[in-house]
Scaffold this motif. Structure first.
Motif, PDB file in Angstrom:
ATOM      1  N   HIS A 232       0.857  -1.365   0.003  1.00  0.00           N
ATOM      2  CA  HIS A 232       0.183   0.128   0.041  1.00  0.00           C
ATOM      3  C   HIS A 232       0.751   1.354  -0.011  1.00  0.00           C
ATOM      4  O   HIS A 232       0.691   2.273  -1.028  1.00  0.00           O
ATOM      5  CB  HIS A 232      -0.786  -0.130   1.173  1.00  0.00           C
ATOM      6  N   TRP A 233       1.977   1.350   0.915  1.00  0.00           N
ATOM      7  CA  TRP A 233       2.847   2.665   0.731  1.00  0.00           C
ATOM      8  C   TRP A 233       3.491   2.570  -0.580  1.00  0.00           C
ATOM      9  O   TRP A 233       3.569   3.811  -1.142  1.00  0.00           O
ATOM     10  CB  TRP A 233       3.921   2.160   1.840  1.00  0.00           C
ATOM     11  N   ARG A 234       3.702   1.516  -1.237  1.00  0.00           N
ATOM     12  CA  ARG A 234       4.378   1.612  -2.695  1.00  0.00           C
ATOM     13  C   ARG A 234       3.269   2.552  -3.648  1.00  0.00           C
ATOM     14  O   ARG A 234       3.452   3.112  -4.202  1.00  0.00           O
ATOM     15  CB  ARG A 234       4.847   0.219  -3.274  1.00  0.00           C
ATOM     16  N   ARG A 235       2.363   1.915  -3.398  1.00  0.00           N
ATOM     17  CA  ARG A 235       1.212   2.677  -4.290  1.00  0.00           C
ATOM     18  C   ARG A 235       1.011   4.109  -4.150  1.00  0.00           C
ATOM     19  O   ARG A 235       0.934   4.812  -4.858  1.00  0.00           O
ATOM     20  CB  ARG A 235      -0.318   1.936  -4.022  1.00  0.00           C
ATOM     21  N   MET A 236       0.913   4.263  -2.943  1.00  0.00           N
ATOM     22  CA  MET A 236       0.962   5.872  -2.453  1.00  0.00           C
ATOM     23  C   MET A 236       1.997   6.572  -2.644  1.00  0.00           C
ATOM     24  O   MET A 236       2.052   7.732  -3.213  1.00  0.00           O
ATOM     25  CB  MET A 236       0.713   5.767  -1.028  1.00  0.00           C
ATOM     26  N   ARG A 237       3.284   5.861  -2.687  1.00  0.00           N
ATOM     27  CA  ARG A 237       4.509   6.572  -2.921  1.00  0.00           C
ATOM     28  C   ARG A 237       4.448   6.686  -4.568  1.00  0.00           C
ATOM     29  O   ARG A 237       4.943   7.836  -4.804  1.00  0.00           O
ATOM     30  CB  ARG A 237       5.668   5.765  -2.851  1.00  0.00           C
ATOM     31  N   ALA A 238       4.091   5.985  -5.335  1.00  0.00           N
ATOM     32  CA  ALA A 238       3.836   6.053  -6.798  1.00  0.00           C
ATOM     33  C   ALA A 238       2.800   7.474  -7.067  1.00  0.00           C
ATOM     34  O   ALA A 238       3.225   8.379  -7.968  1.00  0.00           O
ATOM     35  CB  ALA A 238       3.366   5.012  -7.390  1.00  0.00           C
ATOM     36  N   LEU A 239       1.719   7.660  -6.229  1.00  0.00           N
ATOM     37  CA  LEU A 239       0.808   8.673  -6.518  1.00  0.00           C
ATOM     38  C   LEU A 239       1.678  10.027  -6.154  1.00  0.00           C
ATOM     39  O   LEU A 239       1.793  11.035  -6.766  1.00  0.00           O
ATOM     40  CB  LEU A 239      -0.113   8.551  -5.544  1.00  0.00           C
ATOM     41  N   VAL A 240       2.463  10.064  -4.935  1.00  0.00           N
ATOM     42  CA  VAL A 240       3.182  11.133  -4.510  1.00  0.00           C
ATOM     43  C   VAL A 240       4.307  11.578  -5.409  1.00  0.00           C
ATOM     44  O   VAL A 240       4.293  12.619  -5.648  1.00  0.00           O
ATOM     45  CB  VAL A 240       3.803  10.837  -3.133  1.00  0.00           C
ATOM     46  N   ASP A 241       4.955  10.489  -6.020  1.00  0.00           N
ATOM     47  CA  ASP A 241       6.070  10.695  -6.952  1.00  0.00           C
ATOM     48  C   ASP A 241       5.620  11.353  -8.119  1.00  0.00           C
ATOM     49  O   ASP A 241       6.070  12.726  -8.649  1.00  0.00           O
ATOM     50  CB  ASP A 241       6.757   9.555  -7.236  1.00  0.00           C
ATOM     51  N   SER A 242       4.305  11.119  -8.610  1.00  0.00           N
ATOM     52  CA  SER A 242       3.906  11.895  -9.984  1.00  0.00           C
ATOM     53  C   SER A 242       3.283  13.058  -9.429  1.00  0.00           C
ATOM     54  O   SER A 242       3.435  14.011 -10.484  1.00  0.00           O
ATOM     55  CB  SER A 242       2.498  11.002 -10.257  1.00  0.00           C
ATOM     56  N   LEU A 243       2.881  13.459  -8.405  1.00  0.00           N
ATOM     57  CA  LEU A 243       2.566  14.874  -8.013  1.00  0.00           C
ATOM     58  C   LEU A 243       3.990  15.716  -7.800  1.00  0.00           C
ATOM     59  O   LEU A 243       3.714  16.903  -8.265  1.00  0.00           O
ATOM     60  CB  LEU A 243       2.017  15.050  -6.634  1.00  0.00           C
ATOM     61  N   MET A 244       4.950  15.199  -7.660  1.00  0.00           N
ATOM     62  CA  MET A 244       6.355  15.879  -7.393  1.00  0.00           C
ATOM     63  C   MET A 244       7.035  16.313  -8.901  1.00  0.00           C
ATOM     64  O   MET A 244       7.852  16.887  -9.005  1.00  0.00           O
ATOM     65  CB  MET A 244       7.239  15.337  -6.488  1.00  0.00           C
ATOM     66  N   LEU A 245       6.347  15.646  -9.958  1.00  0.00           N
ATOM     67  CA  LEU A 245       7.262  15.611 -11.261  1.00  0.00           C
ATOM     68  C   LEU A 245       6.963  17.398 -11.603  1.00  0.00           C
ATOM     69  O   LEU A 245       6.042  17.918 -11.391  1.00  0.00           O
ATOM     70  CB  LEU A 245       6.420  14.843 -12.193  1.00  0.00           C
ATOM     71  N   PRO A 246       7.937  17.829 -12.337  1.00  0.00           N
ATOM     72  CA  PRO A 246       8.008  19.347 -12.743  1.00  0.00           C
ATOM     73  C   PRO A 246       6.641  19.436 -13.737  1.00  0.00           C
ATOM     74  O   PRO A 246       6.203  18.519 -14.504  1.00  0.00           O
ATOM     75  CB  PRO A 246       9.283  19.288 -13.644  1.00  0.00           C
ATOM     76  N   GLU A 247       6.110  20.466 -13.768  1.00  0.00           N
ATOM     77  CA  GLU A 247       5.026  21.044 -14.448  1.00  0.00           C
ATOM     78  C   GLU A 247       5.048  20.547 -16.001  1.00  0.00           C
ATOM     79  O   GLU A 247       6.326  21.099 -16.416  1.00  0.00           O
ATOM     80  CB  GLU A 247       4.604  22.461 -14.124  1.00  0.00           C
ATOM     81  N   GLY A 248       4.042  19.910 -16.507  1.00  0.00           N
ATOM     82  CA  GLY A 248       4.289  19.555 -17.951  1.00  0.00           C
ATOM     83  C   GLY A 248       4.843  18.141 -18.331  1.00  0.00           C
ATOM     84  O   GLY A 248       4.799  17.786 -19.365  1.00  0.00           O
ATOM     85  N   THR A 249       5.447  17.528 -17.019  1.00  0.00           N
ATOM     86  CA  THR A 249       5.953  16.296 -17.056  1.00  0.00           C
ATOM     87  C   THR A 249       4.653  15.154 -17.029  1.00  0.00           C
ATOM     88  O   THR A 249       3.819  15.424 -16.474  1.00  0.00           O
ATOM     89  CB  THR A 249       6.989  15.941 -16.071  1.00  0.00           C
ATOM     90  N   ALA A 250       4.706  14.295 -17.873  1.00  0.00           N
ATOM     91  CA  ALA A 250       3.678  13.138 -17.972  1.00  0.00           C
ATOM     92  C   ALA A 250       3.634  12.416 -16.583  1.00  0.00           C
ATOM     93  O   ALA A 250       4.576  12.148 -16.096  1.00  0.00           O
ATOM     94  CB  ALA A 250       4.032  12.307 -18.886  1.00  0.00           C
ATOM     95  N   SER A 251       2.492  12.044 -16.021  1.00  0.00           N
ATOM     96  CA  SER A 251       2.321  11.534 -14.735  1.00  0.00           C
ATOM     97  C   SER A 251       1.374  10.374 -15.121  1.00  0.00           C
ATOM     98  O   SER A 251       0.635  10.202 -15.888  1.00  0.00           O
ATOM     99  CB  SER A 251       1.959  12.524 -13.827  1.00  0.00           C
ATOM    100  N   ALA A 252       1.400   9.446 -14.124  1.00  0.00           N
ATOM    101  CA  ALA A 252       0.608   8.367 -13.951  1.00  0.00           C
ATOM    102  C   ALA A 252      -1.032   8.912 -14.025  1.00  0.00           C
ATOM    103  O   ALA A 252      -1.319   9.911 -13.225  1.00  0.00           O
ATOM    104  CB  ALA A 252       0.580   7.446 -12.719  1.00  0.00           C
ATOM    105  N   PRO A 253      -1.914   8.186 -14.714  1.00  0.00           N
ATOM    106  CA  PRO A 253      -3.376   8.622 -14.732  1.00  0.00           C
ATOM    107  C   PRO A 253      -4.117   8.614 -13.306  1.00  0.00           C
ATOM    108  O   PRO A 253      -3.788   7.890 -12.346  1.00  0.00           O
ATOM    109  CB  PRO A 253      -4.078   7.690 -15.526  1.00  0.00           C
TER     110      PRO A 253
END
Length: 256
Positions: A232-253
């Protein structure tokens, strides 16, 4: 009778009837009506507004409208610094923290996941939310535009998305929350800071197999829940990492 011409820009048009969106239109106003009164009478919460120009000049919500005034109303600017023009906020909030209404429990938990102090109780009524926001300097999160029209609420967001992860992405983008995020620092249930805990301390509070496979734990002093870096932590980590991407970078849906 006072008549003024209004135009609302960008996402503020979401609050207007289709015939009024994206164009100038004239509207009769009550005598001594303020800009704030008319903006909210037309359906737009004042907390969604960042800049008002009357006849090309920046003004505050308390500007009394005169016959023939032309009013331009703008939402938050994401790419342009308009700070020298702003007159609609009495003061910036020193700390970014939130209070969410009864329909946004999932969003509240995800904001806590990213380290943002977020009060939530599904028994909070509108008056209580208004009082908390004023007393503690919190940003009100709601899908109810009428709540955001309450006079003492100075900072708020009308959430458009329907599902929690999409709501989180919306709020992160609108308020530029990426820079101040402190993921995994708050309890998702209690909204209090987590602290590191040793294996010995959590023995008996987690399954034996978890204790064997993991070395790093954190715990909440309020509810005594224990957290570890499982699936569960790893799924949440993936969500957090996608939020931290620079603006305009593709992220998980987002979900849904």
């Amino acid at each position: 009778m006072v008549t003024a011409t209004f135009r609302f820009y960008e996402e503020l048009n979401d609050f207007l009837p289709p015939a009024m969106r994206g164009r100038d239109w004239s509207c009769p106003c009550a005598r001594a009506a303020t800009v704030k009164h008319m903006i909210e009478a037309l359906g737009v919460p004042h907390t969604e507004v960042e800049l008002i120009l009357v006849n090309g000049q920046s003004c505050g919500f308390d500007r009394v409208l005169a016959d023939g005034d032309r009013v331009s109303v703008y939402p938050t600017f994401e790419a342009l610094d308009v700070t020298p023009l702003l007159r609609v906020r009495p003061a910036p909030l020193r700390v970014t923290r939130f209070v969410a209404d009864a329909h946004l429990g999932g969003l509240a938990a995800l904001l806590r996941l990213t380290g943002y102090d977020t009060l939530y109780d599904n028994h909070f009524d509108d008056r209580e939310i208004e009082a908390i926001a004023a007393r503690e300097g919190r940003i009100v999160l709601t899908r109810d535009r009428e709540l955001l029209k309450r006079g003492s609420i100075t900072h708020g967001c009308c959430v458009r998305a329907l599902k929690p992860q999409a709501q989180l992405r919306e709020i992160f983008a609108r308020l530029d929350l990426r820079r101040q995020a402190r993921p995994f620092s708050l309890c998702l249930s209690c909204n209090v800071p987590l602290r590191a805990a040793s294996s010995d301390e959590v023995a008996g509070r987690v399954p034996p197999a978890v204790l064997e496979r993991h070395e790093r734990f954190s715990t909440c002093e309020a509810c005594r829940r224990v957290f570890w870096e499982g699936s569960h932590w790893r799924r949440m980590r993936a969500l957090v990492d996608s939020l931290m991407l620079p603006e305009g970078t593709a992220s998980a849906p987002a979900d849904g």
